[in-house]
Design an enzyme around this catalytic site. Structure first.
Site, PDB file in Angstrom:
ATOM      1  CG  HIS A 126      -1.987  -1.012   1.202  1.00  0.00           C
ATOM      2  ND1 HIS A 126      -2.830  -1.207   0.129  1.00  0.00           N
ATOM      3  CD2 HIS A 126      -2.344  -1.942   2.139  1.00  0.00           C
ATOM      4  CE1 HIS A 126      -3.653  -2.204   0.398  1.00  0.00           C
ATOM      5  NE2 HIS A 126      -3.375  -2.666   1.607  1.00  0.00           N
ATOM      6  CG  ASP A 164      -3.056  -8.351   0.670  1.00  0.00           C
ATOM      7  OD1 ASP A 164      -2.239  -8.666   1.549  1.00  0.00           O
ATOM      8  OD2 ASP A 164      -4.091  -7.689   0.907  1.00  0.00           O
ATOM      9  CG  HIS A 166      -6.753  -5.273   1.837  1.00  0.00           C
ATOM     10  ND1 HIS A 166      -6.187  -6.113   2.777  1.00  0.00           N
ATOM     11  CD2 HIS A 166      -7.954  -4.891   2.322  1.00  0.00           C
ATOM     12  CE1 HIS A 166      -7.029  -6.229   3.810  1.00  0.00           C
ATOM     13  NE2 HIS A 166      -8.101  -5.500   3.552  1.00  0.00           N
ATOM     14  CG  ASP A 251      -5.039 -10.019   3.419  1.00  0.00           C
ATOM     15  OD1 ASP A 251      -4.725 -10.509   2.311  1.00  0.00           O
ATOM     16  OD2 ASP A 251      -4.770  -8.842   3.728  1.00  0.00           O
TER      17      ASP A 251
END
Length: 314
Positions: A126, A164, A166, A251
């Site tokens: 990120h 991931d 995200h 995740d």
């Protein structure tokens, strides 16, 4: 050759405080699971990385961002954004985190290991060129991609595979206009950080070198796996990487508290095998996988172990 596992004890010293999901216990869970069976651990090559230099980080980040992270500790700043906590050892841990990813590149390129897994924290995908966000200080895979291109003449094109839950907005942004780095992300959408639609495909010379596969919450795992395999096949028709980096977030696991997807260990193994096959066909098997998310401490270790076992197989 063996699969390298790259880690450093300072990763546990990045203290995010009580109740934060990106906790040092994640590192402990991963390393304990990998070491649980002595015979398995002995088949791996353990490597301790060094810090990277300012210049290596700044190949992927602005000078202002590096300075912002560096001075946060001198000034006693506790938050770089609402989710990104820093403490006394966080800056050093972040330099060792990026260093771990770069050390993985060295291990693979120098013939020490056939591929590598970096059990790193803080995570990185990120972090944008200009800002820390989403638990991430420096973008480990982005730093590693630029390091590989700058250090090794054999590495012109790099593929980054991000599974991931995200979207890896930071990685995408750093390479959005760059045709030498292909960024592929499969992720829950809409979800944090709100980016990663199908329409985000690159900019300027980089147009067509970003592929996002947004996945709805609670999508069947077999369907998500099919989407992943089809994407890799499509990318492979037009892009032949010299190195593949994985932003290996776990995740998207069925049990994870920060996602709503349905993958289980077997599906992460299948994705790993798909990337291995692509790497075998295009870049002599060169893969460096870096830990991103994964926040269920009951399952994370076993899932990572399954991923590393597939990397080491064959």
């Amino acid at each position: 050759m063996k699969t390298a596992v790259i880690h450093h004890p300072i990763y546990r010293k990045h203290d995010t405080g009580p109740g934060h999901p990106e906790t040092a216990l994640r590192y402990e869970a991963v390393i304990n699971a990998l070491k649980e069976e002595k015979s398995f651990w002995n088949e791996l090559l353990e490597i301790e990385p060094e810090q990277v230099s300012r210049g290596i980080v700044q190949a992927a980040h602005t000078k202002e961002h590096f300075k912002k992270v560096e001075t946060a500790f001198a000034e006693g700043v506790e938050y770089l954004d609402p989710d990104t906590v820093v403490s006394m050892h966080s800056f050093d841990a972040a330099l060792y985190a990026a260093g771990g990813a770069c050390r993985g590149v060295d291990a693979v390129m120098n013939g020490e290991a056939k591929n590598a897994f970096v059990a790193v924290r803080p995570p990185g995908h990120h972090a944008t060129a200009e800002n820390a966000m989403g638990f991430c200080l420096f973008n480990n895979v982005a730093v590693a991609a630029r390091y590989a291109q700058n250090r090794y003449k054999e590495i012109e094109r790099v593929a980054i595979v991000d599974w991931d839950v995200h979207h890896g907005n930071g990685t995408q942004g750093i390479f959005f206009d760059d045709p030498t780095v292909y960024f592929f992300s499969i992720h829950q959408y809409p979800w944090y950080p709100g980016t990663g639609s199908r329409g985000e495909t690159g900019y300027g010379r980089g147009r067509g070198y970003t592929l996002n596969v947004p996945v709805k919450a609670r999508t069947d795992a077999r369907e998500q796996l099919r989407m992943f395999e089809n994407a890799i096949a499509d990318i492979g028709k037009n892009f032949r990487p010299d190195l593949i980096l994985i932003s290996a977030g776990f995740d998207a696991h069925l049990s994870d508290p920060l996602g709503q997807l349905r993958l289980e260990d077997e599906h992460f193994v299948s994705m790993t095998a798909t990337v291995k096959q692509w790497a075998a066909e295009t870049c002599a098997g060169r893969i460096v996988s870096c830990l991103e998310g994964g926040y269920n401490l009951e399952t994370l270790g076993a899932t990572v172990k399954a991923h590393v076992a597939e990397l080491s197989r064959g």
